[in-house]
Design an enzyme around this catalytic site. Structure first.
Site, short mmCIF file in Angstrom:
data_model
loop_
_atom_site.label_atom_id
_atom_site.label_comp_id
_atom_site.label_asym_id
_atom_site.label_seq_id
_atom_site.Cartn_x
_atom_site.Cartn_y
_atom_site.Cartn_z
N THR A 185 0.83 -1.21 0.00
CA THR A 185 0.00 0.00 0.00
C THR A 185 0.86 1.25 0.00
O THR A 185 0.56 2.24 -0.69
CB THR A 185 -0.93 -0.01 1.23
N GLU A 402 15.79 -25.43 28.12
CA GLU A 402 16.36 -24.37 27.27
C GLU A 402 17.85 -24.56 27.06
O GLU A 402 18.37 -24.29 25.97
CB GLU A 402 16.08 -22.99 27.89
#
Length: 596
Positions: A185, A402
């Site tokens: 746009t 982790e």
């Protein structure tokens, strides 16, 4: 003409015929049953009268023996239905009259008027009624190839005589395609701003309304309005809302209004001259579903890809959005460009804004680099959930999980490095995360890199098994991603020697991602695909476990440090991961896809 006679039968005979599967259709009246025998039994018609006080559930009996049941309305019900129909019709007509009265223009003619918004040239000598657009190509960065394609449109609108003199014709339409947030746009507005011409902007969804024929009328009005303001640009955003292929329409006419709107658009695009000065620009992130008639030569002649920016493009976009933001001396936009691989222009604009908001929240006079790192974590992983208190066992499980990702990921190929480990909960469901940042833009993934990603994804689950001898539900997202990746390797990338370079699936969308769809295949092929996917994931899991068992001391040390500090990053993390070692069979598996 001979008419069929209706004979009378006893109720008992009727019940016996129903149970014997002889009755084809029965009409239930208040005090009588008319029924017809099946063609095999002469297609004869009878009527019977149920005895007074009969308690048989006649409808249930008929349904049980597959008899077609007809229940005609009595006079009172028919009259009530007619009155209800008249009342609902009157209410509908009143609603339509009110809508027409309150539509744009205050009359029925207003319904078919376009809702396009007009943005005029910022040049005072050419300004027409409407808002002004001040966007130019200087405000658009990271899409140099797309800008170059559109500069030809601008040049034609500025100096069309040059093209007409040589006999050249400008494309009637330019279709901007690409992922969401890449600046389609913005590019269209920049074309209008550069050319100093009116810019008519409308969303494709605004054409179609409740009333039949309104969409086609609005398309006609839009092009009439554009021709009066020529030279100008007509921009239709999200073109796929009305431009979907007509081949998949409903057989019952459910999409007639949208198709009429599309047909009118096709007609209008054929109706104006190439050199009339009206340029149609469309934008979509679903080009694969557009009607072929819309994309053919002579309508949208040119497709311009507006893709995610590369490293240099990301730096340019960050610099554009950082113009009005006060930056401290330690801010390195080049480093942020490296760490934001895969970000679209809208993502980078949001990153700058989030960093500025964080700086203001901490009462700083300028944005510092720490604000950018925190903003990136917010964009990627979500907000910190300080109110989410984990139990000691949960924190320990998350820490090992982790660290398992980090150790396995540090040893795998692919050009990415582990930049940070955290056990601070973020976002909707992330109890911790491991951030890996690519060192360069990559457009291809090699076989060993894909297998390395599989092992890294399964490193968290493998760490839980090595440390605790059991697993938790925290690896669900990792397992989903690993399964999807392994299936793509087999069905799309042709990385299974047993099947060869054959595509068994395809993406449903070029730019929106989403699920893949398997092609129709025999049960034998599907079973083989499932076996190979399972084998790939199983071997990746075994490699991840082998890596962590070899580095068990490092796993424990990093997990304990993470539990104490909540975050591992920078040189401390790098020094720890440099101690990691890979088992001998890891390189063989990465290269050949088998564990020895």
């Amino acid at each position: 003409m001979k008419t069929a006679t209706i004979a009378q039968a006893t109720y008992g005979t009727f019940v016996e015929q129903v149970k014997a599967q002889k009755v084809q259709r029965a009409t239930l009246r208040p005090h009588r049953i008319d029924y017809t025998l099946k063609p095999t039994f002469g297609f004869k018609r009878f009527y019977t009268t149920p005895p007074v006080g009969n308690t048989d559930d006649i409808p249930a009996l008929l349904r049980q023996h597959q008899v077609d049941v007809v229940t005609p309305p009595d006079n009172a019900s028919a009259m009530a239905g007619l009155m209800g129909l008249l009342l609902s019709t009157g209410a509908l007509m009143g609603t339509v009259a009110w809508a027409l009265k309150n539509s744009p223009g205050g009359s029925a003619m207003g319904v078919g008027k376009t809702k396009a918004r007009t943005y005029s040239s910022p040049n005072p000598t050419k300004t027409k009624r409407g808002s002004k657009t001040t966007v130019t190509f200087a405000d658009v960065a990271g899409v140099d190839e797309a800008k170059q394609e559109l500069k030809e449109v601008v040049d034609f609108l500025k100096d069309g005589a040059k093209y007409r003199k040589i006999g050249a014709k400008l494309p009637k339409g330019v279709l901007l395609v690409g992922p969401p947030g890449t600046g389609k746009t913005l590019l269209a507005k920049a074309v209008a701003g550069e050319a100093n011409v009116p810019f008519l902007s409308v969303a494709a969804s605004e054409f179609v309304e409740l009333y039949v024929g309104v969409g086609a009328s609005r398309v006609r009005d839009l092009f009439n309005k554009a021709k009066k303001q020529a030279p100008c640009i007509v921009f239709i955003d999200e073109l796929d809302a009305i431009g979907k292929s007509r081949g998949g329409g409903s057989p019952h006419g459910g999409n007639d209004e949208r198709e009429q709107t599309l047909n009118q658009l096709l007609t209008e695009m054929d109706g104006f001259d190439e050199n009339s000065g009206v340029i149609l620009v469309g934008a979509t992130n679903r080009p694969e579903i557009l009607d072929p008639a819309l994309k053919r030569a002579g309508r949208f002649d040119r497709q311009v890809l507006v893709d995610r920016p590369d490293r240099s493009g990301r730096l340019e976009i960050l610099q554009v959005h950082a113009r009005g933001v006060l930056m401290a001396e330690d801010v390195d936009l080049g480093a942020m460009a490296v760490q934001t691989s895969g970000f679209a222009g809208a993502d980078l604009a949001n990153l700058i804004n989030e960093a500025a908001l964080l700086a203001a929240r901490h009462d700083r006079e300028a944005v510092i680099m720490a604000d950018f790192y925190e903003a990136m974590e917010r964009v990627v992983a979500g907000l910190e959930k300080k109110s989410r208190i984990l139990s000691p066992m949960e924190r320990k499980t998350v820490a090992y999980h982790e660290v398992g990702h980090a150790i396995v990921g540090a040893l795998m190929p692919g050009g990415t490095k582990v930049a940070k480990i955290s056990i601070v909960p973020r976002g909707k469901g992330a109890l911790g995360y491991t951030m890996q940042t690519p060192q360069e833009d990559r457009y291809l993934m090699l076989e060993d890199e894909l297998r390395g990603q599989l092992a890294t994804l399964l490193g968290g689950r493998a760490a839980e098994e090595v440390a605790f001898g059991k697993v938790s539900s925290g690896a669900s997202d990792d397992i989903q991603k690993a399964t999807d990746l392994a299936e793509r390797a087999v069905t799309q990338y042709g990385m299974a020697p047993e099947l060869g370079p054959i595509a068994f699936a395809h993406n449903q969308s070029d730019f929106l991602g989403g699920d893949t769809t398997r092609r129709p295949m025999g049960g034998e092929a599907a079973a083989e695909i499932d076996r190979l996917v399972k084998q790939s994931i199983h071997q990746a899991h075994e490699v991840a476990k082998a890596v962590l068992m070899l580095n068990r001391e490092l796993l424990d040390a990093m997990a304990q440090t993470l539990l104490q500090e909540d975050v591992l990053a920078g040189e401390q993390l790098k020094d720890m991961l440099d101690q990691a070692q890979a088992p001998v069979n890891t390189q063989i598996w990465l290269a050949k896809g088998r564990v020895v």
